[in-house]
Design an enzyme around this catalytic site. Structure first.
Site, PDB file in Angstrom:
ATOM      1  N   THR A  96     -11.869  -5.479   5.328  1.00  0.00           N
ATOM      2  CA  THR A  96     -11.215  -4.184   5.398  1.00  0.00           C
ATOM      3  C   THR A  96     -11.801  -3.301   4.315  1.00  0.00           C
ATOM      4  O   THR A  96     -12.239  -3.811   3.275  1.00  0.00           O
ATOM      5  CB  THR A  96      -9.691  -4.307   5.197  1.00  0.00           C
ATOM      6  OG1 THR A  96      -9.122  -3.011   5.055  1.00  0.00           O
ATOM      7  CG2 THR A  96      -9.347  -5.120   3.970  1.00  0.00           C
ATOM      8  N   ASN A  97     -11.827  -2.000   4.554  1.00  0.00           N
ATOM      9  CA  ASN A  97     -12.315  -1.065   3.532  1.00  0.00           C
ATOM     10  C   ASN A  97     -11.278  -0.825   2.441  1.00  0.00           C
ATOM     11  O   ASN A  97     -11.568  -0.913   1.250  1.00  0.00           O
ATOM     12  CB  ASN A  97     -12.685   0.275   4.176  1.00  0.00           C
ATOM     13  CG  ASN A  97     -13.974   0.225   4.964  1.00  0.00           C
ATOM     14  OD1 ASN A  97     -15.054   0.456   4.435  1.00  0.00           O
ATOM     15  ND2 ASN A  97     -13.868  -0.081   6.250  1.00  0.00           N
ATOM     16  N   THR A  98     -10.050  -0.504   2.855  1.00  0.00           N
ATOM     17  CA  THR A  98      -9.027  -0.047   1.912  1.00  0.00           C
ATOM     18  C   THR A  98      -8.767  -1.030   0.790  1.00  0.00           C
ATOM     19  O   THR A  98      -8.626  -0.648  -0.371  1.00  0.00           O
ATOM     20  CB  THR A  98      -7.716   0.261   2.651  1.00  0.00           C
ATOM     21  OG1 THR A  98      -7.944   1.322   3.584  1.00  0.00           O
ATOM     22  CG2 THR A  98      -6.618   0.667   1.681  1.00  0.00           C
ATOM     23  N   CYS A 102     -13.004   2.794   7.904  1.00  0.00           N
ATOM     24  CA  CYS A 102     -11.869   1.910   8.189  1.00  0.00           C
ATOM     25  C   CYS A 102     -12.346   0.965   9.264  1.00  0.00           C
ATOM     26  O   CYS A 102     -12.956   1.396  10.253  1.00  0.00           O
ATOM     27  CB  CYS A 102     -10.656   2.712   8.664  1.00  0.00           C
ATOM     28  SG  CYS A 102      -9.298   1.662   9.223  1.00  0.00           S
ATOM     29  N   THR A 103     -12.098  -0.309   9.091  1.00  0.00           N
ATOM     30  CA  THR A 103     -12.682  -1.295   9.993  1.00  0.00           C
ATOM     31  C   THR A 103     -12.154  -1.200  11.424  1.00  0.00           C
ATOM     32  O   THR A 103     -12.760  -1.740  12.340  1.00  0.00           O
ATOM     33  CB  THR A 103     -12.474  -2.720   9.452  1.00  0.00           C
ATOM     34  OG1 THR A 103     -11.109  -2.893   9.059  1.00  0.00           O
ATOM     35  CG2 THR A 103     -13.366  -2.974   8.245  1.00  0.00           C
ATOM     36  N   GLU A 104     -11.028  -0.490  11.633  1.00  0.00           N
ATOM     37  CA  GLU A 104     -10.511  -0.314  12.991  1.00  0.00           C
ATOM     38  C   GLU A 104     -11.108   0.886  13.721  1.00  0.00           C
ATOM     39  O   GLU A 104     -10.989   0.991  14.949  1.00  0.00           O
ATOM     40  CB  GLU A 104      -8.982  -0.151  12.977  1.00  0.00           C
ATOM     41  CG  GLU A 104      -8.194  -1.418  12.731  1.00  0.00           C
ATOM     42  CD  GLU A 104      -8.038  -1.732  11.251  1.00  0.00           C
ATOM     43  OE1 GLU A 104      -7.619  -2.854  10.910  1.00  0.00           O
ATOM     44  OE2 GLU A 104      -8.363  -0.845  10.427  1.00  0.00           O
ATOM     45  N   GLN A 120       0.833  -1.204   0.000  1.00  0.00           N
ATOM     46  CA  GLN A 120       0.000   0.000   0.000  1.00  0.00           C
ATOM     47  C   GLN A 120       0.866   1.252   0.000  1.00  0.00           C
ATOM     48  O   GLN A 120       0.671   2.171  -0.802  1.00  0.00           O
ATOM     49  CB  GLN A 120      -0.907   0.016   1.236  1.00  0.00           C
ATOM     50  CG  GLN A 120      -1.996  -1.027   1.247  1.00  0.00           C
ATOM     51  CD  GLN A 120      -2.776  -1.004   2.556  1.00  0.00           C
ATOM     52  OE1 GLN A 120      -2.316  -0.479   3.569  1.00  0.00           O
ATOM     53  NE2 GLN A 120      -3.964  -1.575   2.547  1.00  0.00           N
TER      54      GLN A 120
END
Length: 230
Positions: free
Chosen positions: A83-85, A197-199, A52
């Protein structure tokens, strides 16, 4: 019940609630001792994060496409990227297999529409906030107006995600920073905030803001579970 193939580990901190949300949804639907049929492939996030950071998205896509093929071969009926990204490489994954990919943006946008909202603030990694793969889907497929923070704030959200939340650290100062950035988006016209963002749900909860939060992790996981039950 169909079997879901989870592409996880990005980070494992946010993969954990996927397992919980999916199984809770199955339990609510079927009762008793029922649980979800899942196959999890958890990658080494350090490898993905390096790709990334260096802009090697084709290589990242090839890596996750290989994971997708393994999950399909193992018997998955659909894929869930936890995950989104990494939905940036969704086309590479979809091209690699004959089973559907359940996209994270869709249940989020549907929930926003059902709430009668049209303008949302998006928080996530710098990649998710700045690139078209996520925002464009919300805008073109669902007609939403998507607002993002200014560059300095985007950098700070990105830093909090990678240097703290992905490592399991929830710091009060950073929580306040996220609240401040979300409040700024509200002043720009945001009717709600997407935790893209999943976090981020580790730090921001509904009680922290005066406008609605849409947690992509919970929405995606629940939608996937309902698909498996359909």
């Amino acid at each position: 019940m169909k079997t879901l193939g989870l592409i996880g580990g990005m980070s494992w901190e946010s993969t954990l609630p996927y397992y919980q949300h999916i199984n809770q949804t199955v339990k609510e639907s079927l009762g008793g001792l029922h649980s979800a049929k899942l196959i999890l492939y958890s990658v080494d996030f350090a490898e993905i994060a390096q790709l990334q950071a260096s802009g090697q998205w084709d290589a990242a896509g090839a890596l996750l496409a290989d994971v997708a093929r393994k999950l399909a071969h193992a018997g998955a009926d659909a894929l869930v990227i936890c995950t989104n990204t990494m939905h940036k490489v969704a086309p590479a994954i979809e091209a690699a297999v004959d089973i559907p990919l359940l996209h994270i943006a869709d249940p989020t946008a549907q929930a926003i529409q059902q709430a009668g909202l049209t303008t949302v603030g998006l928080l996530g990694t710098r990649f998710t906030m700045e690139q078209d793969f996520y925002r464009a889907r919300l805008e073109s497929h669902f007609g939403l107006t998507v607002l993002t923070p200014p560059p300095e704030a985007r950098n700070e959200v990105h830093r909090i995600i990678f240097e703290e939340l992905c490592l399991g650290q929830v710091q009060a100062g950073s929580q306040h920073t996220l609240q401040r950035i979300a409040a700024q988006l509200q002043t720009q016209g945001a009717q709600a905030i997407i935790l893209g963002c999943t976090e981020l749900a580790m730090s921001l909860q509904p009680q922290h803001l005066s406008l609605p939060l849409f947690d992509t992790t919970a929405l995606h996981a629940r939608s996937a579970a309902l698909w498996a039950l359909s």
